[in-house]
Design a protein around this motif. Sequence first.
Motif, mmCIF file in Angstrom:
data_model
loop_
_atom_site.group_PDB
_atom_site.id
_atom_site.type_symbol
_atom_site.label_atom_id
_atom_site.label_comp_id
_atom_site.label_asym_id
_atom_site.label_seq_id
_atom_site.Cartn_x
_atom_site.Cartn_y
_atom_site.Cartn_z
ATOM 1 N N VAL A 1 0.855 -1.186 0.000
ATOM 2 C CA VAL A 1 0.000 0.000 0.000
ATOM 3 C C VAL A 1 0.888 1.233 0.000
ATOM 4 N N ILE A 2 0.675 2.104 -0.969
ATOM 5 C CA ILE A 2 1.443 3.353 -1.032
ATOM 6 C C ILE A 2 0.753 4.361 -0.131
ATOM 7 N N ALA A 3 1.354 4.606 1.007
ATOM 8 C CA ALA A 3 0.745 5.459 2.027
ATOM 9 C C ALA A 3 0.883 6.933 1.658
ATOM 10 N N PRO A 4 0.029 7.777 2.204
ATOM 11 C CA PRO A 4 0.142 9.215 1.955
ATOM 12 C C PRO A 4 1.361 9.816 2.633
ATOM 13 N N GLY A 5 1.658 11.062 2.291
ATOM 14 C CA GLY A 5 2.776 11.755 2.901
ATOM 15 C C GLY A 5 2.534 12.037 4.373
ATOM 16 N N GLN A 6 3.529 12.602 5.014
ATOM 17 C CA GLN A 6 3.427 12.907 6.433
ATOM 18 C C GLN A 6 4.244 14.161 6.745
ATOM 19 N N ASP A 7 4.176 14.578 7.999
ATOM 20 C CA ASP A 7 4.915 15.762 8.426
ATOM 21 C C ASP A 7 6.390 15.407 8.582
ATOM 22 N N LYS A 8 7.212 15.850 7.640
ATOM 23 C CA LYS A 8 8.646 15.616 7.729
ATOM 24 C C LYS A 8 9.378 16.646 6.894
ATOM 25 N N ALA A 9 10.569 16.989 7.327
ATOM 26 C CA ALA A 9 11.368 18.013 6.640
ATOM 27 C C ALA A 9 12.815 17.873 7.063
ATOM 28 N N ILE A 10 13.671 18.630 6.395
ATOM 29 C CA ILE A 10 15.093 18.683 6.726
ATOM 30 C C ILE A 10 15.462 20.141 6.977
ATOM 31 N N LEU A 11 16.086 20.400 8.107
ATOM 32 C CA LEU A 11 16.548 21.745 8.435
ATOM 33 C C LEU A 11 18.068 21.775 8.337
ATOM 34 N N GLU A 12 18.568 22.617 7.440
ATOM 35 C CA GLU A 12 20.017 22.807 7.320
ATOM 36 C C GLU A 12 20.380 24.135 7.971
ATOM 37 N N LEU A 13 21.227 24.085 8.976
ATOM 38 C CA LEU A 13 21.624 25.290 9.702
ATOM 39 C C LEU A 13 22.729 26.028 8.956
ATOM 40 N N GLU A 14 22.986 27.246 9.402
ATOM 41 C CA GLU A 14 23.941 28.108 8.715
ATOM 42 C C GLU A 14 25.370 27.580 8.772
ATOM 43 N N ASP A 15 25.646 26.683 9.724
ATOM 44 C CA ASP A 15 26.988 26.110 9.820
ATOM 45 C C ASP A 15 27.091 24.751 9.125
ATOM 46 N N GLY A 16 26.034 24.371 8.400
ATOM 47 C CA GLY A 16 26.059 23.127 7.651
ATOM 48 C C GLY A 16 25.465 21.929 8.364
ATOM 49 N N ARG A 17 25.139 22.056 9.629
ATOM 50 C CA ARG A 17 24.540 20.938 10.351
ATOM 51 C C ARG A 17 23.137 20.642 9.807
ATOM 52 N N ILE A 18 22.768 19.361 9.841
ATOM 53 C CA ILE A 18 21.484 18.910 9.323
ATOM 54 C C ILE A 18 20.643 18.341 10.462
ATOM 55 N N ILE A 19 19.386 18.761 10.536
ATOM 56 C CA ILE A 19 18.439 18.204 11.509
ATOM 57 C C ILE A 19 17.281 17.584 10.741
ATOM 58 N N ASN A 20 17.085 16.279 10.902
ATOM 59 C CA ASN A 20 15.949 15.598 10.272
ATOM 60 C C ASN A 20 14.720 15.755 11.150
ATOM 61 N N LEU A 21 13.699 16.345 10.600
ATOM 62 C CA LEU A 21 12.469 16.587 11.343
ATOM 63 C C LEU A 21 11.422 15.570 10.889
ATOM 64 N N ASP A 22 11.344 14.460 11.616
ATOM 65 C CA ASP A 22 10.365 13.423 11.317
ATOM 66 C C ASP A 22 10.107 12.650 12.596
ATOM 67 N N SER A 23 9.511 11.468 12.446
ATOM 68 C CA SER A 23 9.128 10.698 13.625
ATOM 69 C C SER A 23 10.329 10.233 14.450
ATOM 70 N N SER A 24 11.529 10.258 13.846
ATOM 71 C CA SER A 24 12.718 9.787 14.561
ATOM 72 C C SER A 24 13.438 10.901 15.319
ATOM 73 N N ILE A 25 12.888 12.098 15.289
ATOM 74 C CA ILE A 25 13.538 13.229 15.933
ATOM 75 C C ILE A 25 13.686 12.982 17.428
ATOM 76 N N GLY A 26 14.797 13.400 17.991
ATOM 77 C CA GLY A 26 15.056 13.207 19.414
ATOM 78 C C GLY A 26 14.102 14.004 20.283
ATOM 79 N N SER A 27 13.851 13.517 21.476
ATOM 80 C CA SER A 27 12.896 14.176 22.370
ATOM 81 C C SER A 27 13.360 15.564 22.776
ATOM 82 N N GLY A 28 14.696 15.762 22.863
ATOM 83 C CA GLY A 28 15.194 17.078 23.253
ATOM 84 C C GLY A 28 14.834 18.145 22.240
ATOM 85 N N VAL A 29 15.083 17.855 20.954
ATOM 86 C CA VAL A 29 14.734 18.809 19.903
ATOM 87 C C VAL A 29 13.228 18.953 19.806
#
Length: 396
Positions: free
Chosen positions: A122-150
């Motif tokens: 089953v091809i499921a619909p999309g969900q709330d997820k994104a990628i945030l790239e900070l000004e210093d090059g760091r990447i934060i994955n914003l999805d269900s696996s995001i850490g509780s602190g963030v």
Amino acid sequence: MKEKTNLKELFNKYLTGKASEGELLHLLDFFKLEEDSALLRALILAELEEEEALETTEEQHAILDRVSSVLKYGIRNEKVRLRRLYVRWAAAAAVVIIAGFWIALERIQEGAGIFTSTRQEVIAPGQDKAILELEDGRIINLDSSIGSGVKNSYVFADTNGMMTFNTRGLPATDKKSGERTLSTPKGGQFAVLLSDGTKVWLNAESSISFPAIFAQHTRDVSITGEVYFEVAKNPTKPFLVHARQQTVKVLGTHFNINAYPENDAVQTGLLEGSVAVIAGGKQVQLLPGQMSVWQESQGGLKVGRIPDPETLLSWKGGMFCFDHNNITEIMQVLARWYDIEFSFENGDYSNCVFDAMIPKKKSIQEVLNILGASQQLEFKIKGRKVVVSQTNSNSN
């Protein structure tokens, strides 16, 4: 007379996907009788009220009368387009429920679907997820696996349930002049709250780039794809949105920009306030309810009325809203949301246009079933690719 408690139980089984083929036929048989029809209508209204907190109105009952006709006569149309099966967004859930009844009944009775699949996935619909790239090059994955602190510090659900990243509490790094970019992939959507209080919603396969700290005299951002803005008012510091060859200048307002690269035009629709749109050496002022279209190959920058504001923002409210859209345009939308590819078999698809409103939470199979009920098109799913072809009756 049939026990009404049985109907309620069957209806609940259908909504939870637990109804057997026999139970579905039994439920549909109930709908043929007027006294039971009234109860089924009430159950549909109850479902709508639970999801949308709606009040029972004469208009809703009129909508359900149409739904009754849909079930009785089917959603087929001899013309080349699907009729509108809704009046307002509130009708969409009821329409899809009944359309689902009809499609399931057809498949039970005829033993054939309107699409075929080489895999059972089953091809499921999309969900709330994104990628945030900070000004210093760091990447934060914003999805269900995001850490509780963030998640606890920077991510929250807005009033519509869309996940939102709050940048106002995110400290700038040493590279204060650098840009941050929030981007959504295919099959993703997200929102972001900028440091000045501006709220931005991103549709699938879209992005926004913004500075860690806004400049002294302007607030500049750049976008791709489709983005909706609610700009925080600041008369001394204009907000500038750059999209391809176009710039939108605002002080504080609500507007939507569609600038997907596969579209020839960049569309800007204003819902509230006032904006200036600058493109091709020309500047126009938009008022609420107006839309600008920047299309260099077709005469540059033009202004008209927004045909339907609800249609314009349907994506943000969790709906696909197709308003006389060609199947090619529709498949582009579906490809972004379901992260699929598509192709067309040989044929003329110019007259294959549709009006429909469908919840984005449905699987791709359910959406294709609804589109295919017009009997114009057939869909074959091969892995994550959809092949569109014309039915024999429509290709002659």
